[in-house]
Write an enzyme that holds these catalytic residues in place. Structure first.
Site, PDB file in Angstrom:
ATOM      1  N   TYR A  61      13.572  29.285  45.374  1.00  0.00           N
ATOM      2  CA  TYR A  61      12.885  30.588  46.117  1.00  0.00           C
ATOM      3  C   TYR A  61      14.304  31.385  46.459  1.00  0.00           C
ATOM      4  O   TYR A  61      15.337  30.824  46.311  1.00  0.00           O
ATOM      5  CB  TYR A  61      12.283  30.173  47.500  1.00  0.00           C
ATOM      6  N   LYS A 110      30.382  29.385  55.405  1.00  0.00           N
ATOM      7  CA  LYS A 110      28.883  29.393  56.143  1.00  0.00           C
ATOM      8  C   LYS A 110      28.254  30.701  56.073  1.00  0.00           C
ATOM      9  O   LYS A 110      28.854  31.651  56.444  1.00  0.00           O
ATOM     10  CB  LYS A 110      29.077  28.609  57.330  1.00  0.00           C
ATOM     11  N   HIS A 111      27.087  30.894  55.513  1.00  0.00           N
ATOM     12  CA  HIS A 111      26.411  32.197  55.712  1.00  0.00           C
ATOM     13  C   HIS A 111      27.311  33.315  54.962  1.00  0.00           C
ATOM     14  O   HIS A 111      27.595  34.221  55.817  1.00  0.00           O
ATOM     15  CB  HIS A 111      25.676  32.396  56.865  1.00  0.00           C
ATOM     16  N   ASN A 155      32.497  43.736  61.157  1.00  0.00           N
ATOM     17  CA  ASN A 155      33.961  43.837  61.450  1.00  0.00           C
ATOM     18  C   ASN A 155      34.567  42.422  61.343  1.00  0.00           C
ATOM     19  O   ASN A 155      33.898  41.623  62.006  1.00  0.00           O
ATOM     20  CB  ASN A 155      34.217  44.599  62.654  1.00  0.00           C
ATOM     21  N   HIS A 183      30.562  44.109  53.431  1.00  0.00           N
ATOM     22  CA  HIS A 183      29.182  44.090  53.790  1.00  0.00           C
ATOM     23  C   HIS A 183      28.240  43.062  53.566  1.00  0.00           C
ATOM     24  O   HIS A 183      28.254  42.895  52.358  1.00  0.00           O
ATOM     25  CB  HIS A 183      28.804  45.551  54.008  1.00  0.00           C
TER      26      HIS A 183
END
Ligand SMILES: NC(=O)c1ncn([C@@H]2O[C@H](COP(=O)(O)O)[C@@H](O)[C@H]2O)c1NC=O
Length: 523
Positions: free
Chosen positions: A221, A280-281, A424, A523
């Site tokens: 997924y 992480k993430h 930021n 970003h």
């Protein structure tokens, strides 16, 4: 679908002649009559392979310096004729069926890669006859086989042997799709090249952006379980990338695993010393350099053990047994990636069957230029990848206080980390180790506060650390927050209209501050 078509006549016309002699020999030994164009025919004949020139077959000489050689009804009729439907026309026009077309195209990419390539050279290297045959044969895959890549030669012969000189419909269809992928890529490349050279064109970006990615794998997924997803890679992905890395063990990579592994790997590549990056993430939650990757891991983990749980860990040296054991004993980890993995380390990780262990090979010192893409609703943002690097010589000391040699080292370390933290971005670091990371906040001062809170929560002493900010400080509050936390030196791009105020704040707190002149938004 079992729909066999014995191959009796093949047309061979290739620019890249890799493997063509062996393939032609194999076809000829299986009784296939060979037709071929100028250079290809000469090569085959020189190797004692009987071949008929296309010009002899059509009764028409190659003309205009090869611009017209296979563009003839006898060739295109022979390829496009529907067996059973067009037989009468073929007989009437004296057209013999061509059952297989083996073509690769003029090397346009190689030609235009030469910076001295003239417009005329580029134009002359646009293949016309080749793609025409490729598309004709691919269209008529019901009866005809098209081969555009030397990689497929062996497979074709193997299948012919298994099927009385025939290929199955499924193989012909598969090869036909490959052929359309090939011509789409070829035309896309031509459009990109000339589209970036239009008279009023001012940038390197072509009028239409044509690019091709090949599916590497379907994913269970996407970012979330209700989203479908797949992983596509470039035709020639950079070496030692997440796209080329080999998975040695573990569960299948997920969408998020791939994105996070990319972030960790690309960040760890920034360091010359043994280094460890825990992501992480998509954000580094712990980064450190050390004498060895073991000490680097130890220190990277200490930054934020809470976030490191279930993280992605990247190294820039071979994963050794001791480091593998330290990770496996200490924490839950999703992915470990390193340029190589020792056999002992592999055995250690094998105890945790789910852990994805990846080896990506050593990367070149110089990063190759590439594009970054960002999808927006209704469009695509395209930019050069951020390969900007800062060395000590690029730094401008703007404060009264001068950074010490150790602070300079830490400033450059933390600047490299900040480049990979979502904006930021604020990074606190000391002695080659991150002390606190503040990521992705909408105001810079909050990223600074979060970096401080995280350090405090992990009992890490911020006092005496340095700080990196991925972009300039719009207000002095970020500097005040840093001073309150005990930061002694700051690295940031500079360039705010309030730089004077920011510098005055640094001076007030006795903080050394250097400007890089380069920003690293992410970003
Ligand atoms: N003009 C034509 O009719 C034509 N037919 C085939 N070609 C190309 O000529 C090349 C092979 O040429 P040779 O066999 O002469 O080395 C192939 O890349 C093939 O795609 C042609 N060249 C360019 O359009």
């Amino acid at each position: 679908m079992m729909d066999f078509r014995p191959i009796q006549r093949a047309l061979l016309s290739v620019s890249d002649k890799t493997g063509i002699i062996e393939f032609a020999q194999a076809l000829q030994q299986r009784g296939v009559q060979l037709l071929s164009t100028g250079g290809t025919a000469r090569l085959l004949r020189d190797n004692n392979i009987p071949v008929t020139d296309v010009s002899e077959h059509t009764g028409q000489e190659e003309i205009m310096n090869g611009r017209v050689k296979t563009l003839h009804p006898k060739i295109h009729g022979g390829i496009l004729a529907r067996r059973g439907t067009d037989d009468a026309v073929m007989a009437e026009q004296n057209i013999a069926p061509i059952d297989m077309v083996v073509v690769n195209l003029y090397p346009f990419a190689k030609t235009v890669a030469d910076p001295n390539c003239s417009h005329a050279d580029a134009v002359e290297n646009i293949d016309i006859g080749g793609p025409t045959m490729v598309r004709a044969a691919a269209k008529n895959h019901q009866d005809v086989t098209i081969v555009v890549n030397a990689r497929d030669y062996e497979r074709v012969i193997t299948e012919m042997d298994a099927n009385n000189n025939s290929l199955t419909f499924d193989t012909r269809f598969d090869l036909a799709i490959r052929a359309f992928e090939h011509t789409a890529q070829y035309d896309g490349m031509i459009a990109n090249y000339f589209g970036a050279r239009l008279p009023q064109q001012e940038s390197q970006f072509p009028r239409t952006f044509n690019t091709q990615f090949e599916k590497k794998q379907d994913l269970r997924y996407g970012e979330n379980s209700h989203q479908q997803a797949a992983f596509y890679v470039e035709a020639e992905p950079h070496e030692a990338s997440v796209a080329t890395a080999q998975q040695l063990q573990g569960k299948a990579l997920s969408f998020n695993n791939i994105a996070d592994t990319d972030a960790a790997l690309e960040c760890v590549k920034s360091f010359a010393e043994p280094a460890c990056v825990i992501v992480k993430h998509a954000n580094p939650c712990g980064v450190a350099i050390g004498e060895s990757i073991m000490s680097a891991y130890d220190r990277a983990f200490k930054t934020d053990p809470t976030s490191a749980f279930g993280g992605i860990i990247a190294f820039n040296r071979e994963l050794d047994e001791a480091t593998a054991k330290a990770i496996i004993d200490r924490q839950f980890v999703e992915v470990i990636i390193a340029p190589s993995v020792s056999a002992d380390a592999q055995q250690v990780v094998a105890a945790k069957a789910n852990v994805r262990l990846m080896s990506c090979g050593q990367w070149p010192e110089q990063r190759a230029a590439s594009y970054d893409y960002k999808r927006v609703n209704g469009g695509l943002l395209v930019q050069d990848a951020d390969l900007g690097e800062i060395t000590e010589q690029d730094l401008k000391v703007v404060s009264k206080a001068q950074p010490t040699a150790d602070q300079l080292k830490d400033l450059l370390f933390c600047w490299k980390v900040a480049k990979f933290v979502k904006s930021n971005a604020i990074v606190y670091a000391k002695e080659g180790m991150t002390i606190g990371v503040g990521a992705g906040q909408m105001s810079r001062v909050y990223s600074a506060k979060i970096a401080g809170i995280k350090a405090a929560d992990e009992n890490l002493e911020v006092a005496g650390s340095v700080m990196a900010s991925d972009a300039f400080f719009p207000f002095r509050d970020g500097i005040d927050a840093a001073a309150a936390a005990g930061i002694k030196a700051i690295i940031q791009p500079g360039g705010s209209i309030r730089d004077d105020e920011i510098i005055a704040a640094a001076d007030e707190h006795g903080i050394a501050m250097v400007f890089t002149g380069m920003r690293h938004f992410r970003h």
